[in-house]
Scaffold this motif. Structure first.
Motif, PDB file in Angstrom:
ATOM      1  N   ALA A  38     -22.268  36.385  -3.599  1.00 53.13           N
ATOM      2  CA  ALA A  38     -22.368  34.922  -3.527  1.00 53.13           C
ATOM      3  C   ALA A  38     -23.060  34.510  -2.232  1.00 53.13           C
ATOM      4  CB  ALA A  38     -20.982  34.288  -3.628  1.00 53.13           C
ATOM      5  N   HIS A  39     -22.735  35.190  -1.143  1.00 57.12           N
ATOM      6  CA  HIS A  39     -23.362  34.945   0.160  1.00 57.12           C
ATOM      7  C   HIS A  39     -24.875  35.180   0.077  1.00 57.12           C
ATOM      8  CE1 HIS A  39     -23.938  35.469   4.568  1.00 57.12           C
ATOM      9  NE2 HIS A  39     -24.670  36.518   4.212  1.00 57.12           N
ATOM     10  N   CYS A  40     -25.282  36.269  -0.554  1.00 59.70           N
ATOM     11  CA  CYS A  40     -26.712  36.559  -0.701  1.00 59.70           C
ATOM     12  C   CYS A  40     -27.395  35.523  -1.589  1.00 59.70           C
ATOM     13  CB  CYS A  40     -26.916  37.966  -1.256  1.00 59.70           C
ATOM     14  SG  CYS A  40     -26.525  39.266  -0.062  1.00 59.70           S
ATOM     15  N   ASN A  41     -26.678  34.984  -2.552  1.00 57.41           N
ATOM     16  CA  ASN A  41     -27.248  33.960  -3.426  1.00 57.41           C
ATOM     17  C   ASN A  41     -27.570  32.665  -2.695  1.00 57.41           C
ATOM     18  OD1 ASN A  41     -27.523  35.140  -6.014  1.00 57.41           O
ATOM     19  ND2 ASN A  41     -25.312  35.050  -6.297  1.00 57.41           N
ATOM     20  N   VAL A  42     -26.918  32.404  -1.572  1.00 56.78           N
ATOM     21  CA  VAL A  42     -27.183  31.169  -0.830  1.00 56.78           C
ATOM     22  C   VAL A  42     -28.650  31.085  -0.422  1.00 56.78           C
ATOM     23  CG1 VAL A  42     -26.643  29.841   1.266  1.00 56.78           C
ATOM     24  CG2 VAL A  42     -24.790  30.891  -0.060  1.00 56.78           C
ATOM     25  N   THR A  43     -29.233  32.207  -0.012  1.00 55.88           N
ATOM     26  CA  THR A  43     -30.656  32.224   0.353  1.00 55.88           C
ATOM     27  C   THR A  43     -31.500  31.648  -0.780  1.00 55.88           C
ATOM     28  OG1 THR A  43     -30.368  34.161   1.761  1.00 55.88           O
ATOM     29  CG2 THR A  43     -32.603  33.724   0.961  1.00 55.88           C
ATOM     30  N   TYR A  44     -31.214  32.079  -2.000  1.00 56.96           N
ATOM     31  CA  TYR A  44     -32.008  31.662  -3.152  1.00 56.96           C
ATOM     32  C   TYR A  44     -31.648  30.255  -3.615  1.00 56.96           C
ATOM     33  CZ  TYR A  44     -33.341  36.402  -2.635  1.00 56.96           C
ATOM     34  OH  TYR A  44     -33.820  37.558  -2.078  1.00 56.96           O
ATOM     35  N   GLU A  45     -30.406  29.855  -3.419  1.00 49.34           N
ATOM     36  CA  GLU A  45     -30.037  28.459  -3.684  1.00 49.34           C
ATOM     37  C   GLU A  45     -30.856  27.533  -2.788  1.00 49.34           C
ATOM     38  OE1 GLU A  45     -25.363  29.341  -4.868  1.00 49.34           O
ATOM     39  OE2 GLU A  45     -25.839  28.450  -2.927  1.00 49.34           O
ATOM     40  N   MET A  46     -31.079  27.950  -1.548  1.00 53.25           N
ATOM     41  CA  MET A  46     -31.883  27.145  -0.623  1.00 53.25           C
ATOM     42  C   MET A  46     -33.345  27.106  -1.038  1.00 53.25           C
ATOM     43  SD  MET A  46     -30.324  28.048   3.075  1.00 53.25           S
ATOM     44  CE  MET A  46     -28.726  27.443   3.580  1.00 53.25           C
ATOM     45  N   ILE A  47     -33.820  28.136  -1.688  1.00 54.57           N
ATOM     46  CA  ILE A  47     -35.201  28.175  -2.158  1.00 54.57           C
ATOM     47  C   ILE A  47     -35.365  27.343  -3.429  1.00 54.57           C
ATOM     48  CG2 ILE A  47     -37.021  29.657  -3.115  1.00 54.57           C
ATOM     49  CD1 ILE A  47     -35.915  31.921  -1.290  1.00 54.57           C
ATOM     50  N   TYR A  48     -34.437  27.505  -4.371  1.00 53.12           N
ATOM     51  CA  TYR A  48     -34.633  26.982  -5.721  1.00 53.12           C
ATOM     52  C   TYR A  48     -33.800  25.753  -6.093  1.00 53.12           C
ATOM     53  CZ  TYR A  48     -37.160  31.343  -6.400  1.00 53.12           C
ATOM     54  OH  TYR A  48     -38.061  32.370  -6.296  1.00 53.12           O
ATOM     55  N   THR A  49     -32.875  25.332  -5.241  1.00 49.44           N
ATOM     56  CA  THR A  49     -32.038  24.180  -5.579  1.00 49.44           C
ATOM     57  C   THR A  49     -31.942  23.232  -4.377  1.00 49.44           C
ATOM     58  OG1 THR A  49     -29.859  24.936  -4.794  1.00 49.44           O
ATOM     59  CG2 THR A  49     -30.594  25.758  -6.961  1.00 49.44           C
ATOM     60  N   ASP A  50     -31.325  22.103  -4.617  1.00 53.84           N
ATOM     61  CA  ASP A  50     -31.037  21.153  -3.539  1.00 53.84           C
ATOM     62  C   ASP A  50     -29.546  21.146  -3.208  1.00 53.84           C
ATOM     63  OD1 ASP A  50     -33.688  20.267  -3.234  1.00 53.84           O
ATOM     64  OD2 ASP A  50     -33.472  18.914  -4.950  1.00 53.84           O
ATOM     65  N   LYS A  51     -28.864  22.228  -3.520  1.00 54.71           N
ATOM     66  CA  LYS A  51     -27.416  22.323  -3.323  1.00 54.71           C
ATOM     67  C   LYS A  51     -27.005  22.175  -1.865  1.00 54.71           C
ATOM     68  CE  LYS A  51     -23.509  25.368  -4.228  1.00 54.71           C
ATOM     69  NZ  LYS A  51     -23.030  26.572  -4.886  1.00 54.71           N
ATOM     70  N   HIS A  52     -27.829  22.679  -0.965  1.00 52.64           N
ATOM     71  CA  HIS A  52     -27.496  22.685   0.464  1.00 52.64           C
ATOM     72  C   HIS A  52     -28.355  21.662   1.203  1.00 52.64           C
ATOM     73  CE1 HIS A  52     -25.186  26.341  -0.215  1.00 52.64           C
ATOM     74  NE2 HIS A  52     -26.194  26.739  -0.969  1.00 52.64           N
ATOM     75  N   PRO A  53     -27.723  20.746   1.936  1.00 53.01           N
ATOM     76  CA  PRO A  53     -28.514  19.745   2.669  1.00 53.01           C
ATOM     77  C   PRO A  53     -29.427  20.411   3.701  1.00 53.01           C
ATOM     78  CG  PRO A  53     -26.133  19.309   2.857  1.00 53.01           C
ATOM     79  CD  PRO A  53     -26.295  20.609   2.147  1.00 53.01           C
ATOM     80  N   ARG A  54     -30.606  19.839   3.849  1.00 54.40           N
ATOM     81  CA  ARG A  54     -31.548  20.351   4.850  1.00 54.40           C
ATOM     82  C   ARG A  54     -31.106  19.904   6.244  1.00 54.40           C
ATOM     83  NH1 ARG A  54     -36.466  22.318   3.391  1.00 54.40           N
ATOM     84  NH2 ARG A  54     -36.946  22.230   1.189  1.00 54.40           N
ATOM     85  N   PRO A  55     -31.324  20.751   7.232  1.00 51.75           N
ATOM     86  CA  PRO A  55     -31.032  20.335   8.605  1.00 51.75           C
ATOM     87  C   PRO A  55     -31.972  19.203   9.017  1.00 51.75           C
ATOM     88  CG  PRO A  55     -31.718  22.658   8.503  1.00 51.75           C
ATOM     89  CD  PRO A  55     -31.824  22.101   7.133  1.00 51.75           C
ATOM     90  N   ASN A  56     -31.525  18.379   9.944  1.00 56.00           N
ATOM     91  CA  ASN A  56     -32.394  17.303  10.440  1.00 56.00           C
ATOM     92  C   ASN A  56     -33.545  17.913  11.242  1.00 56.00           C
ATOM     93  OD1 ASN A  56     -31.595  17.672  13.195  1.00 56.00           O
ATOM     94  ND2 ASN A  56     -29.799  16.391  12.858  1.00 56.00           N
ATOM     95  N   SER A  57     -34.512  17.097  11.591  1.00 55.87           N
ATOM     96  CA  SER A  57     -35.731  17.608  12.226  1.00 55.87           C
ATOM     97  C   SER A  57     -35.453  18.283  13.570  1.00 55.87           C
ATOM     98  CB  SER A  57     -36.774  16.505  12.381  1.00 55.87           C
ATOM     99  OG  SER A  57     -36.254  15.435  13.110  1.00 55.87           O
ATOM    100  N   PHE A  58     -34.523  17.759  14.346  1.00 55.26           N
ATOM    101  CA  PHE A  58     -34.195  18.403  15.627  1.00 55.26           C
ATOM    102  C   PHE A  58     -33.589  19.783  15.388  1.00 55.26           C
ATOM    103  CE2 PHE A  58     -31.108  19.370  18.998  1.00 55.26           C
ATOM    104  CZ  PHE A  58     -31.991  19.496  20.066  1.00 55.26           C
ATOM    105  N   MET A  59     -32.646  19.866  14.461  1.00 54.12           N
ATOM    106  CA  MET A  59     -32.004  21.151  14.170  1.00 54.12           C
ATOM    107  C   MET A  59     -33.011  22.144  13.593  1.00 54.12           C
ATOM    108  SD  MET A  59     -29.486  23.079  14.420  1.00 54.12           S
ATOM    109  CE  MET A  59     -28.029  22.150  14.775  1.00 54.12           C
ATOM    110  N   ARG A  60     -33.925  21.671  12.743  1.00 56.34           N
ATOM    111  CA  ARG A  60     -34.962  22.560  12.204  1.00 56.34           C
ATOM    112  C   ARG A  60     -35.844  23.114  13.321  1.00 56.34           C
ATOM    113  NH1 ARG A  60     -37.232  21.240   6.394  1.00 56.34           N
ATOM    114  NH2 ARG A  60     -38.754  22.646   7.252  1.00 56.34           N
ATOM    115  N   PHE A  61     -36.145  22.276  14.308  1.00 53.41           N
ATOM    116  CA  PHE A  61     -36.932  22.722  15.457  1.00 53.41           C
ATOM    117  C   PHE A  61     -36.200  23.844  16.195  1.00 53.41           C
ATOM    118  CE2 PHE A  61     -37.730  22.403  20.056  1.00 53.41           C
ATOM    119  CZ  PHE A  61     -39.073  22.742  20.078  1.00 53.41           C
ATOM    120  N   ILE A  62     -34.910  23.646  16.431  1.00 52.99           N
ATOM    121  CA  ILE A  62     -34.101  24.653  17.126  1.00 52.99           C
ATOM    122  C   ILE A  62     -34.007  25.932  16.295  1.00 52.99           C
ATOM    123  CG2 ILE A  62     -31.778  25.183  18.004  1.00 52.99           C
ATOM    124  CD1 ILE A  62     -33.410  23.181  19.724  1.00 52.99           C
TER     125      ILE A  62
END
Length: 150
Positions: A38-62
């Motif tokens: 299930a942990h490994c599936n999170v990577t692909y959920e982030m690629i193929y779904t919107d299940k996980h909120p995206r980090p804000n722009s500052f956090m993405r920069f970090i």
């Protein structure tokens, strides 16, 4: 490093996953085998779904500055490293469902191919090259399959 876009390499990865069973024992860490899948599936959920909120722009920069180099390089992960909160899997998971989901995600990734992924925006790091995508996917899987001795 193996390439998740290469059919032969993907077959080898799937063969390793198929060696797992619900009673597979971990060599380190806290997750059981179903939680690891299930942990490994999170990577692909982030690629193929919107299940996980995206980090804000500052956090993405970090994340791009600090975490990305570790995640997309060919240097293996150390054992027992900390993981991001969305990757923490608690509670019971169905081994067969998680295994099937992971294999299906891997096949989908290989079929879409490296051209589809080259410079595709990642959930947390911005655009990645096809090699960075492959390293990100393979290295994480290899780490956790090795964790369970396959």
């Amino acid at each position: 490093m193996k390439n998740v876009f290469d059919k032969n390499d993907l077959t080898e990865i799937i063969d390793r996953i198929q060696q797992l069973n619900p009673k597979s024992k971990k060599l380190w860490g806290t997750m059981n085998v179903a939680q690891m899948l299930a942990h490994c599936n999170v990577t692909y959920e982030m690629i193929y779904t919107d299940k996980h909120p995206r980090p804000n722009s500052f956090m993405r920069f970090i994340l791009a500055l600090v975490v990305k180099p570790m995640v997309v390089s060919e240097k293996p992960y150390k054992k027992n490293i900390k993981t991001a909160p969305q990757f923490i899997i608690a509670g019971k998971r169905d081994f067969e469902i998680e295994k099937k989901r992971l294999i299906d995600y891997l096949i989908q990734t290989q079929e879409l191919g490296e051209t589809h992924f080259h410079l595709k925006e990642s959930h947390s790091f911005g655009p990645l090259t096809k090699t960075e995508w492959s390293n990100l996917c393979y290295k994480h899987l290899d780490h956790h399959l090795s964790q369970f001795g396959v």
